[in-house]
Design a protein around this motif. Sequence first.
Motif, PDB file in Angstrom:
ATOM      1  N   LEU A  85     -42.252 -34.044  50.008  1.00  0.00           N
ATOM      2  CA  LEU A  85     -43.324 -34.608  50.841  1.00  0.00           C
ATOM      3  C   LEU A  85     -43.486 -33.946  52.194  1.00  0.00           C
ATOM      4  O   LEU A  85     -44.556 -34.022  52.794  1.00  0.00           O
ATOM      5  CB  LEU A  85     -43.081 -36.115  51.014  1.00  0.00           C
ATOM      6  N   ASP A  86     -42.452 -33.286  52.674  1.00  0.00           N
ATOM      7  CA  ASP A  86     -42.546 -32.576  53.953  1.00  0.00           C
ATOM      8  C   ASP A  86     -42.788 -31.077  53.768  1.00  0.00           C
ATOM      9  O   ASP A  86     -42.750 -30.319  54.748  1.00  0.00           O
ATOM     10  CB  ASP A  86     -41.262 -32.775  54.771  1.00  0.00           C
ATOM     11  N   GLU A  87     -43.043 -30.650  52.534  1.00  0.00           N
ATOM     12  CA  GLU A  87     -43.098 -29.217  52.269  1.00  0.00           C
ATOM     13  C   GLU A  87     -44.340 -28.826  51.458  1.00  0.00           C
ATOM     14  O   GLU A  87     -44.267 -27.961  50.580  1.00  0.00           O
ATOM     15  CB  GLU A  87     -41.817 -28.770  51.559  1.00  0.00           C
TER      16      GLU A  87
ATOM     17  N   TYR B  44     -46.640 -27.073  52.375  1.00  0.00           N
ATOM     18  CA  TYR B  44     -46.992 -25.671  52.660  1.00  0.00           C
ATOM     19  C   TYR B  44     -46.593 -24.747  51.506  1.00  0.00           C
ATOM     20  O   TYR B  44     -47.118 -23.639  51.380  1.00  0.00           O
ATOM     21  CB  TYR B  44     -46.301 -25.209  53.944  1.00  0.00           C
ATOM     22  N   LYS B  45     -45.677 -25.210  50.650  1.00  0.00           N
ATOM     23  CA  LYS B  45     -45.236 -24.374  49.538  1.00  0.00           C
ATOM     24  C   LYS B  45     -46.319 -24.179  48.484  1.00  0.00           C
ATOM     25  O   LYS B  45     -46.290 -23.185  47.744  1.00  0.00           O
ATOM     26  CB  LYS B  45     -44.002 -24.994  48.865  1.00  0.00           C
ATOM     27  N   ILE B  46     -47.264 -25.118  48.423  1.00  0.00           N
ATOM     28  CA  ILE B  46     -48.245 -25.056  47.337  1.00  0.00           C
ATOM     29  C   ILE B  46     -49.691 -24.927  47.827  1.00  0.00           C
ATOM     30  O   ILE B  46     -50.575 -24.612  47.046  1.00  0.00           O
ATOM     31  CB  ILE B  46     -48.116 -26.273  46.395  1.00  0.00           C
ATOM     32  N   SER B  47     -49.935 -25.173  49.119  1.00  0.00           N
ATOM     33  CA  SER B  47     -51.306 -25.139  49.625  1.00  0.00           C
ATOM     34  C   SER B  47     -51.332 -24.668  51.072  1.00  0.00           C
ATOM     35  O   SER B  47     -50.507 -25.095  51.885  1.00  0.00           O
ATOM     36  CB  SER B  47     -51.946 -26.530  49.532  1.00  0.00           C
ATOM     37  N   ASP B  48     -52.286 -23.803  51.394  1.00  0.00           N
ATOM     38  CA  ASP B  48     -52.458 -23.362  52.779  1.00  0.00           C
ATOM     39  C   ASP B  48     -53.204 -24.405  53.610  1.00  0.00           C
ATOM     40  O   ASP B  48     -53.252 -24.304  54.831  1.00  0.00           O
ATOM     41  CB  ASP B  48     -53.221 -22.039  52.823  1.00  0.00           C
ATOM     42  N   VAL B  49     -53.797 -25.384  52.943  1.00  0.00           N
ATOM     43  CA  VAL B  49     -54.530 -26.466  53.603  1.00  0.00           C
ATOM     44  C   VAL B  49     -53.899 -27.781  53.171  1.00  0.00           C
ATOM     45  O   VAL B  49     -53.876 -28.104  51.980  1.00  0.00           O
ATOM     46  CB  VAL B  49     -56.023 -26.452  53.215  1.00  0.00           C
ATOM     47  N   TYR B  50     -53.386 -28.551  54.139  1.00  0.00           N
ATOM     48  CA  TYR B  50     -52.759 -29.833  53.805  1.00  0.00           C
ATOM     49  C   TYR B  50     -52.585 -30.629  55.093  1.00  0.00           C
ATOM     50  O   TYR B  50     -52.451 -30.051  56.176  1.00  0.00           O
ATOM     51  CB  TYR B  50     -51.399 -29.624  53.129  1.00  0.00           C
ATOM     52  N   PRO B  51     -52.574 -31.953  55.019  1.00  0.00           N
ATOM     53  CA  PRO B  51     -52.377 -32.758  56.226  1.00  0.00           C
ATOM     54  C   PRO B  51     -50.912 -32.726  56.659  1.00  0.00           C
ATOM     55  O   PRO B  51     -50.007 -32.765  55.823  1.00  0.00           O
ATOM     56  CB  PRO B  51     -52.796 -34.168  55.788  1.00  0.00           C
TER      57      PRO B  51
ATOM     58  N   ASN C  65     -49.297 -34.960  58.068  1.00  0.00           N
ATOM     59  CA  ASN C  65     -48.648 -36.255  57.838  1.00  0.00           C
ATOM     60  C   ASN C  65     -48.696 -36.634  56.359  1.00  0.00           C
ATOM     61  O   ASN C  65     -48.844 -37.809  56.007  1.00  0.00           O
ATOM     62  CB  ASN C  65     -49.292 -37.348  58.679  1.00  0.00           C
ATOM     63  N   ALA C  66     -48.555 -35.643  55.477  1.00  0.00           N
ATOM     64  CA  ALA C  66     -48.630 -35.890  54.027  1.00  0.00           C
ATOM     65  C   ALA C  66     -47.632 -36.962  53.593  1.00  0.00           C
ATOM     66  O   ALA C  66     -47.955 -37.837  52.787  1.00  0.00           O
ATOM     67  CB  ALA C  66     -48.400 -34.594  53.256  1.00  0.00           C
ATOM     68  N   ARG C  67     -46.415 -36.895  54.121  1.00  0.00           N
ATOM     69  CA  ARG C  67     -45.401 -37.889  53.733  1.00  0.00           C
ATOM     70  C   ARG C  67     -45.887 -39.310  54.010  1.00  0.00           C
ATOM     71  O   ARG C  67     -45.789 -40.201  53.151  1.00  0.00           O
ATOM     72  CB  ARG C  67     -44.086 -37.633  54.465  1.00  0.00           C
ATOM     73  N   GLN C  68     -46.393 -39.546  55.208  1.00  0.00           N
ATOM     74  CA  GLN C  68     -46.828 -40.887  55.579  1.00  0.00           C
ATOM     75  C   GLN C  68     -47.998 -41.360  54.706  1.00  0.00           C
ATOM     76  O   GLN C  68     -48.043 -42.520  54.268  1.00  0.00           O
ATOM     77  CB  GLN C  68     -47.224 -40.919  57.057  1.00  0.00           C
ATOM     78  N   LEU C  69     -48.944 -40.467  54.451  1.00  0.00           N
ATOM     79  CA  LEU C  69     -50.114 -40.834  53.658  1.00  0.00           C
ATOM     80  C   LEU C  69     -49.723 -41.164  52.219  1.00  0.00           C
ATOM     81  O   LEU C  69     -50.159 -42.176  51.654  1.00  0.00           O
ATOM     82  CB  LEU C  69     -51.130 -39.697  53.674  1.00  0.00           C
TER      83      LEU C  69
ATOM     84  N   LYS D 266     -35.745 -26.179  41.291  1.00  0.00           N
ATOM     85  CA  LYS D 266     -35.161 -27.400  40.730  1.00  0.00           C
ATOM     86  C   LYS D 266     -34.841 -28.393  41.843  1.00  0.00           C
ATOM     87  O   LYS D 266     -35.111 -29.595  41.722  1.00  0.00           O
ATOM     88  CB  LYS D 266     -33.891 -27.052  39.952  1.00  0.00           C
ATOM     89  N   ASP D 267     -34.282 -27.901  42.960  1.00  0.00           N
ATOM     90  CA  ASP D 267     -33.937 -28.796  44.069  1.00  0.00           C
ATOM     91  C   ASP D 267     -35.177 -29.461  44.652  1.00  0.00           C
ATOM     92  O   ASP D 267     -35.114 -30.613  45.112  1.00  0.00           O
ATOM     93  CB  ASP D 267     -33.197 -28.022  45.164  1.00  0.00           C
ATOM     94  N   ASP D 268     -36.310 -28.759  44.651  1.00  0.00           N
ATOM     95  CA  ASP D 268     -37.547 -29.357  45.139  1.00  0.00           C
ATOM     96  C   ASP D 268     -37.922 -30.575  44.301  1.00  0.00           C
ATOM     97  O   ASP D 268     -38.347 -31.613  44.831  1.00  0.00           O
ATOM     98  CB  ASP D 268     -38.696 -28.342  45.092  1.00  0.00           C
ATOM     99  N   VAL D 269     -37.799 -30.447  42.997  1.00  0.00           N
ATOM    100  CA  VAL D 269     -38.125 -31.575  42.106  1.00  0.00           C
ATOM    101  C   VAL D 269     -37.164 -32.732  42.351  1.00  0.00           C
ATOM    102  O   VAL D 269     -37.582 -33.894  42.453  1.00  0.00           O
ATOM    103  CB  VAL D 269     -38.092 -31.136  40.628  1.00  0.00           C
ATOM    104  N   VAL D 270     -35.883 -32.427  42.467  1.00  0.00           N
ATOM    105  CA  VAL D 270     -34.888 -33.462  42.747  1.00  0.00           C
ATOM    106  C   VAL D 270     -35.216 -34.177  44.053  1.00  0.00           C
ATOM    107  O   VAL D 270     -35.175 -35.423  44.134  1.00  0.00           O
ATOM    108  CB  VAL D 270     -33.473 -32.844  42.817  1.00  0.00           C
ATOM    109  N   ASN D 271     -35.571 -33.434  45.095  1.00  0.00           N
ATOM    110  CA  ASN D 271     -35.860 -34.026  46.399  1.00  0.00           C
ATOM    111  C   ASN D 271     -37.114 -34.881  46.376  1.00  0.00           C
ATOM    112  O   ASN D 271     -37.137 -35.986  46.937  1.00  0.00           O
ATOM    113  CB  ASN D 271     -36.008 -32.911  47.445  1.00  0.00           C
TER     114      ASN D 271
END
Length: 238
Positions: free
Chosen positions: A123-125, A127-134, A136-140, A168-173
């Motif tokens: 939720l805090d990352e 940026y790994k999949i999109s150059d455009v993102y809010p 505060n993604a985690r909060q939303l 794999k760690d990303d999925v776990v997190n």
Amino acid sequence: MNIQPTYSSLDYPGKMALVLFIPGCDLRCKYCHNPQLLKNEKFAPWELEEVFDAVDENIDFIDAIVISGGEPLLHVDVVKKFIKKAKKENLLIKLDTNGLHPDGVEKVIKSLDYVAMDIKAPLDEYYKISDVYPKNARQLITRSIDIIRQNKVFLECRTTYVPTLLTKDDVVNLVSDIDCDMYTLQQFRNRLTFDSSLANVTEPNPEDLLEIVQSLDTQIPEIHLKSNQFGNQTIKKQ
């Protein structure tokens, strides 16, 4: 017409559905397989009437309406019109969303039977999949999940696994941060992507994806794996 109805026996589990893909999205996921839907559009009344006509013409063959995109909650008023039509015809309603619009979720949640939320990355990352993102993604996303859970609507969370973007760690997190009825890990397909360079990325081996989902330490009661080779597999069901 900007909204093209599609018929599917897969998008609403166990039901035949009319799927409505609504254009417009506030992310630019590199692996997006519907890049033609990224541009936001305005809808004329006659376009909505054509969708209603499609429902009427196929009412004997469908059990549900799936409202997808793009991100349909960019057009909450349009979504409400489709929900009203579905309710009038006693059809089930499923919403596909990226979870970034909790205010929109709150406006329609009491009419929904099923929500599928795409959790793109930890939720805090994003940026790994999109150059455009809010930022505060985690909060939303957390608020959207809370609204759905409080209203006891079935929630499926799902992640598309792209080997060059996630680990794999990303999925776990990310799984440790969500609360849902079902989690689905989806195999990346390189046939059509927003970022054309991903056409050269090898699609993940289903056996590798199986290893990931089997390693998840989670209280989520149902875990699925979706791949081109084996379809939708139930890995865990309490």
